[in-house]
Design a protein around this motif. Structure first.
Motif, PDB file in Angstrom:
ATOM      1  N   LEU A  28     -27.703  53.665   6.658  1.00 44.79           N
ATOM      2  CA  LEU A  28     -27.190  54.261   5.425  1.00 44.79           C
ATOM      3  C   LEU A  28     -25.800  53.729   5.089  1.00 44.79           C
ATOM      4  CD1 LEU A  28     -28.307  58.000   5.599  1.00 44.79           C
ATOM      5  CD2 LEU A  28     -29.118  56.232   4.048  1.00 44.79           C
ATOM      6  N   ILE A  29     -24.981  53.555   6.109  1.00 48.86           N
ATOM      7  CA  ILE A  29     -23.647  52.992   5.883  1.00 48.86           C
ATOM      8  C   ILE A  29     -23.769  51.623   5.224  1.00 48.86           C
ATOM      9  CG2 ILE A  29     -21.627  51.989   7.039  1.00 48.86           C
ATOM     10  CD1 ILE A  29     -21.814  54.190   9.117  1.00 48.86           C
ATOM     11  N   GLU A  30     -24.659  50.820   5.760  1.00 49.88           N
ATOM     12  CA  GLU A  30     -24.799  49.465   5.230  1.00 49.88           C
ATOM     13  C   GLU A  30     -25.458  49.459   3.856  1.00 49.88           C
ATOM     14  OE1 GLU A  30     -26.692  47.284   8.328  1.00 49.88           O
ATOM     15  OE2 GLU A  30     -24.958  47.467   9.650  1.00 49.88           O
ATOM     16  N   ILE A  67     -33.303  55.556  -2.506  1.00 56.26           N
ATOM     17  CA  ILE A  67     -32.541  55.391  -3.738  1.00 56.26           C
ATOM     18  C   ILE A  67     -31.487  54.297  -3.576  1.00 56.26           C
ATOM     19  CG2 ILE A  67     -30.878  56.477  -5.264  1.00 56.26           C
ATOM     20  CD1 ILE A  67     -32.455  59.115  -4.810  1.00 56.26           C
ATOM     21  N   LEU A  68     -30.780  54.330  -2.492  1.00 60.72           N
ATOM     22  CA  LEU A  68     -29.747  53.308  -2.294  1.00 60.72           C
ATOM     23  C   LEU A  68     -30.384  51.932  -2.161  1.00 60.72           C
ATOM     24  CD1 LEU A  68     -27.232  55.113   0.063  1.00 60.72           C
ATOM     25  CD2 LEU A  68     -26.969  54.557  -2.358  1.00 60.72           C
ATOM     26  N   ILE A 119     -29.503  52.672 -12.244  1.00 63.13           N
ATOM     27  CA  ILE A 119     -29.741  53.972 -11.625  1.00 63.13           C
ATOM     28  C   ILE A 119     -31.095  54.529 -12.031  1.00 63.13           C
ATOM     29  CG2 ILE A 119     -29.025  56.391 -11.664  1.00 63.13           C
ATOM     30  CD1 ILE A 119     -26.206  55.556 -11.396  1.00 63.13           C
ATOM     31  N   LEU A 165     -31.104  50.693  -5.409  1.00 61.95           N
ATOM     32  CA  LEU A 165     -29.923  50.336  -6.207  1.00 61.95           C
ATOM     33  C   LEU A 165     -29.560  48.862  -6.002  1.00 61.95           C
ATOM     34  CD1 LEU A 165     -27.441  53.339  -5.866  1.00 61.95           C
ATOM     35  CD2 LEU A 165     -28.572  52.538  -7.925  1.00 61.95           C
ATOM     36  N   TYR A 204     -23.361  49.561  -3.391  1.00 66.22           N
ATOM     37  CA  TYR A 204     -22.129  49.625  -4.171  1.00 66.22           C
ATOM     38  C   TYR A 204     -21.685  48.232  -4.591  1.00 66.22           C
ATOM     39  CZ  TYR A 204     -17.756  51.538  -5.864  1.00 66.22           C
ATOM     40  OH  TYR A 204     -16.714  51.907  -6.670  1.00 66.22           O
ATOM     41  N   ARG A 205     -21.833  47.286  -3.691  1.00 62.42           N
ATOM     42  CA  ARG A 205     -21.493  45.903  -4.007  1.00 62.42           C
ATOM     43  C   ARG A 205     -22.232  45.415  -5.249  1.00 62.42           C
ATOM     44  NH1 ARG A 205     -23.963  41.463  -0.166  1.00 62.42           N
ATOM     45  NH2 ARG A 205     -25.694  42.086  -1.477  1.00 62.42           N
ATOM     46  N   GLN A 263     -25.430  49.755 -15.596  1.00 61.22           N
ATOM     47  CA  GLN A 263     -25.383  50.688 -14.470  1.00 61.22           C
ATOM     48  C   GLN A 263     -26.342  51.845 -14.686  1.00 61.22           C
ATOM     49  OE1 GLN A 263     -21.076  51.499 -14.047  1.00 61.22           O
ATOM     50  NE2 GLN A 263     -21.102  49.862 -12.518  1.00 61.22           N
ATOM     51  N   PHE A 308     -23.793  47.369  -7.442  1.00 63.23           N
ATOM     52  CA  PHE A 308     -23.584  48.290  -8.547  1.00 63.23           C
ATOM     53  C   PHE A 308     -22.330  47.957  -9.352  1.00 63.23           C
ATOM     54  CE2 PHE A 308     -22.082  52.365 -10.277  1.00 63.23           C
ATOM     55  CZ  PHE A 308     -23.193  52.710 -11.018  1.00 63.23           C
ATOM     56  N   LEU A 359     -25.120  51.737   1.688  1.00 65.54           N
ATOM     57  CA  LEU A 359     -24.087  52.145   0.752  1.00 65.54           C
ATOM     58  C   LEU A 359     -23.193  50.948   0.399  1.00 65.54           C
ATOM     59  CD1 LEU A 359     -23.058  54.476  -0.844  1.00 65.54           C
ATOM     60  CD2 LEU A 359     -21.795  55.292   1.133  1.00 65.54           C
ATOM     61  N   PHE A 360     -22.886  50.155   1.397  1.00 64.41           N
ATOM     62  CA  PHE A 360     -22.095  48.945   1.146  1.00 64.41           C
ATOM     63  C   PHE A 360     -22.830  47.999   0.193  1.00 64.41           C
ATOM     64  CE2 PHE A 360     -21.530  44.444   2.293  1.00 64.41           C
ATOM     65  CZ  PHE A 360     -20.192  44.278   1.968  1.00 64.41           C
ATOM     66  N   PHE A 361     -24.072  47.730   0.496  1.00 67.23           N
ATOM     67  CA  PHE A 361     -24.836  46.788  -0.325  1.00 67.23           C
ATOM     68  C   PHE A 361     -25.061  47.318  -1.732  1.00 67.23           C
ATOM     69  CE2 PHE A 361     -26.587  45.309   3.918  1.00 67.23           C
ATOM     70  CZ  PHE A 361     -25.942  44.090   3.872  1.00 67.23           C
ATOM     71  N   ASN A 420     -32.100  40.724  -4.462  1.00 66.07           N
ATOM     72  CA  ASN A 420     -31.377  40.816  -3.190  1.00 66.07           C
ATOM     73  C   ASN A 420     -32.101  41.696  -2.167  1.00 66.07           C
ATOM     74  OD1 ASN A 420     -29.266  39.269  -4.202  1.00 66.07           O
ATOM     75  ND2 ASN A 420     -28.164  41.060  -4.940  1.00 66.07           N
TER      76      ASN A 420
END
Lengths: 170, 170
Positions: free
Chosen positions: B18-20, B141-142, B123, B145, B26-27, B119, B29, B22-24, B150
DNA sequence: TTAATATGTCAACATGGCTGACATAAATTT
DNA sequence: AAATTTATGTCAGCCATGTTGACATATTAA
């Protein structure tokens, strides 16, 4: 301006709220490890390198560049810092001796765990505090990713902005 | 290092994923609106200002600073750009004439919509492509996103890293 | 009248993005 | 064997955007 379908006006405000929640949640999420990094003279770029190298020991420089989507120059700077300070080391590739396979030292792995710990806690807390599913679930989760001390402010902002929104649909 | 409870080893890898994610996510997004911004000579800092001012017309400078969590100096630069180029204007506060209440011009509002459109699409697409609930829902969901082009790479990375993880719990 | 507040501005600096050029060693292709 | 491509490193220099601290102004509040 462009040809975007605004047909679905029902979820408009909710979607905008999700955009902002993602901003707020991410802002808090990445700020978690900053205190630790600061003491070492590192920044978030160092964090990313430590994290991904630790997650995939023996990865090549090229792979890391592809993940981070930054240039060799940008990576080179932080990588040099981390190597000089003994958190990362490189090993010549066995099959391809051009490669400099990346690994964390013991100190590097400890740092990685230390940096990851608050983020893990934050996510676990958010998950445990979240019920429901689907869209509302994501909203809940992202909301709960915001620091408790910031939630009031974030909530006020979201609610306030929604109240003042032009086409208040829902 | 610190006193963190790693008692729950069952969800360890999922949480790291999940941490990763979120990184991907957000990057990708935040990269959506970059093309538009670049043509105007603006950056992401300008984007944030346009977004939040448009979302809450008449907000004060102090409120904006509190939301963005940046310094007056940092804000001042981008705000000046936006005012000079006619996307933002300021109005003297009626009850408190020290205040410079922030508003978008017509061009500013158009820009905001233009920046927000991809955006919103992203979403919506993610939400519509997502089923399930709770933890798996957020992950879905993430994951969704992330840009379609990718996803293969991100999935490979997540799966590969998990396979190589030391304590593969689940 | 004095003090606090909202905002603006200046100089100076740090981080971490970027480009483009160039160098080396090793692998691959011809 | 020679030529080319690949993996990596490095250099100079630029840009966006974050930081601190000091100071100025107008306005409001005590």
């Amino acid at each position: 301006m462009a040809d975007i379908n605004f047909d679905d006006t029902s979820g408009e405000n909710e979607t905008v709220a999700l955009i902002e929640l993602l901003f707020f949640a991410y802002r808090d999420f990445v700020s978690d490890p900053d205190a630790v990094l600061e003491q070492l003279g590192f920044g978030r770029a160092h964090h990313r390198v430590v994290h991904f190298v630790g997650r995939y020991p023996g990865m090549t420089v090229a792979q890391l560049l592809d993940i981070l989507r930054i240039t060799k120059q940008s990576l080179g700077r932080v990588l040099k810092d981390l190597i000089d300070k003994g958190y990362v080391f490189q090993k010549e590739g066995e099959t391809d001796r051009r490669q400099r396979l990346l690994h964390l030292t013991k100190a590097g792995e400890e740092l990685r765990q230390q940096l990851m710990a608050p983020q893990i806690s934050r996510i676990r807390r958010a998950v445990s505090e979240t019920a429901g599913n689907g869209k509302s679930s994501m909203r809940d989760i992202l909301y709960h990713l915001v620091s408790p001390e910031n939630r009031e402010g974030v909530k006020d902002w979201i609610d306030g902005a929604r109240k003042l929104g032009e086409k208040a649909g829902d």
